[in-house]
Motif scaffolding. Structure first.
Motif, mmCIF file in Angstrom:
data_model
loop_
_atom_site.group_PDB
_atom_site.id
_atom_site.type_symbol
_atom_site.label_atom_id
_atom_site.label_comp_id
_atom_site.label_asym_id
_atom_site.label_seq_id
_atom_site.Cartn_x
_atom_site.Cartn_y
_atom_site.Cartn_z
ATOM 1 N N THR A 1 15.155 8.834 -0.313
ATOM 2 C CA THR A 1 13.892 8.742 0.424
ATOM 3 C C THR A 1 12.967 7.858 -0.397
ATOM 4 O O THR A 1 12.813 8.051 -1.597
ATOM 5 C CB THR A 1 13.239 10.130 0.610
ATOM 6 O OG1 THR A 1 14.139 10.962 1.339
ATOM 7 C CG2 THR A 1 11.928 10.016 1.369
ATOM 8 N N LEU B 1 9.073 6.041 -0.370
ATOM 9 C CA LEU B 1 7.747 5.849 0.221
ATOM 10 C C LEU B 1 7.225 4.510 -0.259
ATOM 11 O O LEU B 1 7.273 4.227 -1.462
ATOM 12 C CB LEU B 1 6.792 6.965 -0.202
ATOM 13 C CG LEU B 1 7.146 8.352 0.298
ATOM 14 C CD1 LEU B 1 6.229 9.386 -0.331
ATOM 15 C CD2 LEU B 1 7.058 8.421 1.806
ATOM 16 N N ALA C 1 4.291 6.783 6.905
ATOM 17 C CA ALA C 1 3.999 7.782 5.874
ATOM 18 C C ALA C 1 2.511 8.083 5.952
ATOM 19 O O ALA C 1 1.712 7.235 6.350
ATOM 20 C CB ALA C 1 4.365 7.246 4.492
ATOM 21 N N LYS D 1 7.760 5.409 5.288
ATOM 22 C CA LYS D 1 8.755 6.293 4.680
ATOM 23 C C LYS D 1 10.118 5.849 5.192
ATOM 24 O O LYS D 1 10.315 5.721 6.400
ATOM 25 C CB LYS D 1 8.477 7.746 5.083
ATOM 26 C CG LYS D 1 9.459 8.740 4.502
ATOM 27 C CD LYS D 1 9.079 10.157 4.948
ATOM 28 C CE LYS D 1 10.026 11.180 4.380
ATOM 29 N NZ LYS D 1 9.657 12.539 4.809
ATOM 30 N N TYR E 1 14.259 6.664 4.780
ATOM 31 C CA TYR E 1 15.242 7.580 4.215
ATOM 32 C C TYR E 1 16.583 7.397 4.895
ATOM 33 O O TYR E 1 16.679 6.843 6.001
ATOM 34 C CB TYR E 1 14.776 9.037 4.265
ATOM 35 C CG TYR E 1 14.421 9.571 5.635
ATOM 36 C CD1 TYR E 1 15.365 10.251 6.396
ATOM 37 C CD2 TYR E 1 13.147 9.402 6.155
ATOM 38 C CE1 TYR E 1 15.041 10.750 7.648
ATOM 39 C CE2 TYR E 1 12.814 9.900 7.400
ATOM 40 C CZ TYR E 1 13.758 10.572 8.142
ATOM 41 O OH TYR E 1 13.432 11.063 9.379
#
Length: 153
Positions: free
Chosen positions: A59, A61, A120, A139, A141
Protein backbone atom coordinates in the motif's frame (compact mmCIF):
# COMPACT_ATOMS: atom_id res chain seq x y z
CA UNK A 1 -37.90 37.57 13.69
CA UNK A 2 -38.53 35.27 10.74
CA UNK A 3 -39.09 38.31 8.54
CA UNK A 4 -35.70 39.77 9.56
CA UNK A 5 -33.94 36.45 8.88
CA UNK A 6 -35.60 36.21 5.46
CA UNK A 7 -34.49 39.77 4.58
CA UNK A 8 -30.90 39.01 5.69
CA UNK A 9 -30.87 35.82 3.59
CA UNK A 10 -32.23 37.68 0.55
CA UNK A 11 -29.66 40.46 0.97
CA UNK A 12 -26.87 37.91 1.22
CA UNK A 13 -28.12 36.03 -1.84
CA UNK A 14 -28.16 39.30 -3.78
CA UNK A 15 -24.41 39.65 -3.18
CA UNK A 16 -23.58 36.24 -4.64
CA UNK A 17 -23.13 36.31 -8.41
CA UNK A 18 -25.45 34.00 -10.32
CA UNK A 19 -23.86 31.12 -12.16
CA UNK A 20 -24.91 31.44 -15.78
CA UNK A 21 -22.72 28.90 -17.49
CA UNK A 22 -20.78 25.78 -16.59
CA UNK A 23 -18.41 24.81 -19.38
CA UNK A 24 -18.08 21.31 -20.78
CA UNK A 25 -15.06 19.49 -19.36
CA UNK A 26 -13.03 16.68 -20.86
CA UNK A 27 -10.53 15.19 -18.47
CA UNK A 28 -8.15 12.35 -19.25
CA UNK A 29 -6.23 10.65 -16.49
CA UNK A 30 -3.49 8.47 -17.92
CA UNK A 31 -1.30 5.97 -16.15
CA UNK A 32 1.14 4.46 -18.66
CA UNK A 33 2.65 1.06 -17.83
CA UNK A 34 4.73 0.76 -21.04
CA UNK A 35 8.02 1.63 -19.30
CA UNK A 36 7.55 -1.31 -16.92
CA UNK A 37 6.16 -3.77 -19.49
CA UNK A 38 9.38 -3.32 -21.51
CA UNK A 39 11.27 -4.57 -18.43
CA UNK A 40 9.03 -7.65 -18.19
CA UNK A 41 7.08 -6.28 -15.21
CA UNK A 42 3.28 -6.57 -15.15
CA UNK A 43 0.96 -3.98 -13.64
CA UNK A 44 -2.69 -5.06 -13.77
CA UNK A 45 -5.95 -4.26 -11.99
CA UNK A 46 -6.97 -7.89 -12.56
CA UNK A 47 -6.19 -11.08 -10.69
CA UNK A 48 -3.33 -13.03 -12.24
CA UNK A 49 -4.76 -16.19 -13.81
CA UNK A 50 -1.50 -18.15 -14.08
CA UNK A 51 0.52 -19.81 -11.34
CA UNK A 52 2.52 -17.55 -9.07
CA UNK A 53 4.34 -17.15 -5.78
CA UNK A 54 2.88 -14.59 -3.35
CA UNK A 55 5.48 -11.95 -2.51
CA UNK A 56 3.50 -9.39 -0.52
CA UNK A 57 0.79 -6.77 -0.27
CA UNK A 58 1.88 -3.19 -0.88
CA UNK A 59 0.00 0.00 0.00
CA UNK A 60 1.45 3.36 -1.02
CA UNK A 61 0.13 6.79 -0.14
CA UNK A 62 1.25 9.56 -2.49
CA UNK A 63 0.89 13.29 -1.86
CA UNK A 64 2.27 15.83 -4.34
CA UNK A 65 4.57 18.64 -3.30
CA UNK A 66 3.09 22.03 -2.36
CA UNK A 67 4.89 25.37 -2.22
CA UNK A 68 3.90 28.74 -0.84
CA UNK A 69 4.20 31.39 -3.55
CA UNK A 70 4.22 35.07 -2.63
CA UNK A 71 3.34 37.75 -5.15
CA UNK A 72 3.38 41.50 -4.64
CA UNK A 73 1.46 44.02 -6.70
CA UNK A 74 1.04 47.79 -6.54
CA UNK A 75 -2.52 49.03 -6.08
CA UNK A 76 -3.91 52.10 -7.89
CA UNK A 77 -3.24 54.15 -4.77
CA UNK A 78 0.45 53.20 -4.89
CA UNK A 79 0.45 50.86 -1.90
CA UNK A 80 1.83 47.35 -2.03
CA UNK A 81 -0.47 44.35 -1.86
CA UNK A 82 1.10 40.99 -0.98
CA UNK A 83 -0.71 37.73 -1.66
CA UNK A 84 0.41 34.33 -0.36
CA UNK A 85 -0.94 31.38 -2.32
CA UNK A 86 -0.29 27.64 -2.23
CA UNK A 87 0.66 25.97 -5.50
CA UNK A 88 0.17 22.20 -5.43
CA UNK A 89 2.07 20.15 -7.99
CA UNK A 90 0.26 17.87 -10.41
CA UNK A 91 0.20 14.14 -9.66
CA UNK A 92 3.20 12.40 -11.18
CA UNK A 93 2.09 8.85 -11.99
CA UNK A 94 5.66 7.72 -12.72
CA UNK A 95 6.73 8.82 -9.24
CA UNK A 96 4.36 6.46 -7.45
CA UNK A 97 4.67 3.69 -10.07
CA UNK A 98 8.48 3.81 -9.77
CA UNK A 99 8.10 3.38 -6.00
CA UNK A 100 5.75 0.40 -6.33
CA UNK A 101 7.95 -1.12 -9.03
CA UNK A 102 11.13 -0.76 -6.88
CA UNK A 103 9.47 -2.19 -3.77
CA UNK A 104 7.99 -5.10 -5.76
CA UNK A 105 11.30 -5.94 -7.46
CA UNK A 106 13.15 -5.75 -4.11
CA UNK A 107 10.70 -8.40 -2.83
CA UNK A 108 11.49 -10.60 -5.84
CA UNK A 109 8.20 -9.85 -7.63
CA UNK A 110 7.76 -9.38 -11.36
CA UNK A 111 4.11 -8.31 -11.24
CA UNK A 112 1.80 -6.08 -9.23
CA UNK A 113 -1.76 -7.35 -9.50
CA UNK A 114 -5.18 -6.28 -8.25
CA UNK A 115 -3.96 -2.70 -8.55
CA UNK A 116 -6.41 -0.21 -7.05
CA UNK A 117 -6.04 3.57 -7.05
CA UNK A 118 -8.33 5.65 -4.86
CA UNK A 119 -8.32 9.11 -3.31
CA UNK A 120 -6.45 9.32 -0.04
CA UNK A 121 -7.73 11.54 2.72
CA UNK A 122 -6.37 15.07 2.34
CA UNK A 123 -3.67 16.17 4.73
CA UNK A 124 -4.25 19.62 6.19
CA UNK A 125 -1.33 21.90 6.98
CA UNK A 126 -1.21 25.20 8.83
CA UNK A 127 -4.77 25.12 10.14
CA UNK A 128 -3.99 27.73 12.80
CA UNK A 129 -2.26 30.06 10.32
CA UNK A 130 -3.57 32.63 7.85
CA UNK A 131 -2.79 30.31 4.90
CA UNK A 132 -4.02 26.79 5.61
CA UNK A 133 -3.87 24.25 2.80
CA UNK A 134 -5.28 20.77 2.14
CA UNK A 135 -3.23 18.47 -0.05
CA UNK A 136 -5.16 15.62 -1.67
CA UNK A 137 -3.42 12.32 -2.13
CA UNK A 138 -3.73 9.01 -3.92
CA UNK A 139 -3.75 5.59 -2.28
CA UNK A 140 -2.43 2.73 -4.39
CA UNK A 141 -2.52 -0.86 -3.23
CA UNK A 142 -2.22 -4.32 -4.65
CA UNK A 143 -0.56 -7.69 -4.57
CA UNK A 144 3.09 -8.28 -5.55
CA UNK A 145 3.70 -11.69 -7.10
CA UNK A 146 6.37 -13.71 -8.89
CA UNK A 147 4.83 -15.36 -11.93
CA UNK A 148 5.85 -19.03 -12.23
CA UNK A 149 5.59 -19.02 -16.01
CA UNK A 150 8.32 -16.34 -16.14
CA UNK A 151 10.76 -18.00 -13.71
CA UNK A 152 12.91 -19.36 -16.53
CA UNK A 153 13.23 -16.00 -18.28
Amino acid sequence: NMKKILIIILLFMGCVPNVKHIPEIYMTIKVDFTKYSKKGFLFTPNKYQGKYHSMGIITLLYYPEANMVTSTSITKGGSKSTVHKWEIEEFDSYSFLDSIYSISVSMGADAFTELVMTDAEAIRYGEMTTNPVSVKGIKIYGFAIKRKDTLDK
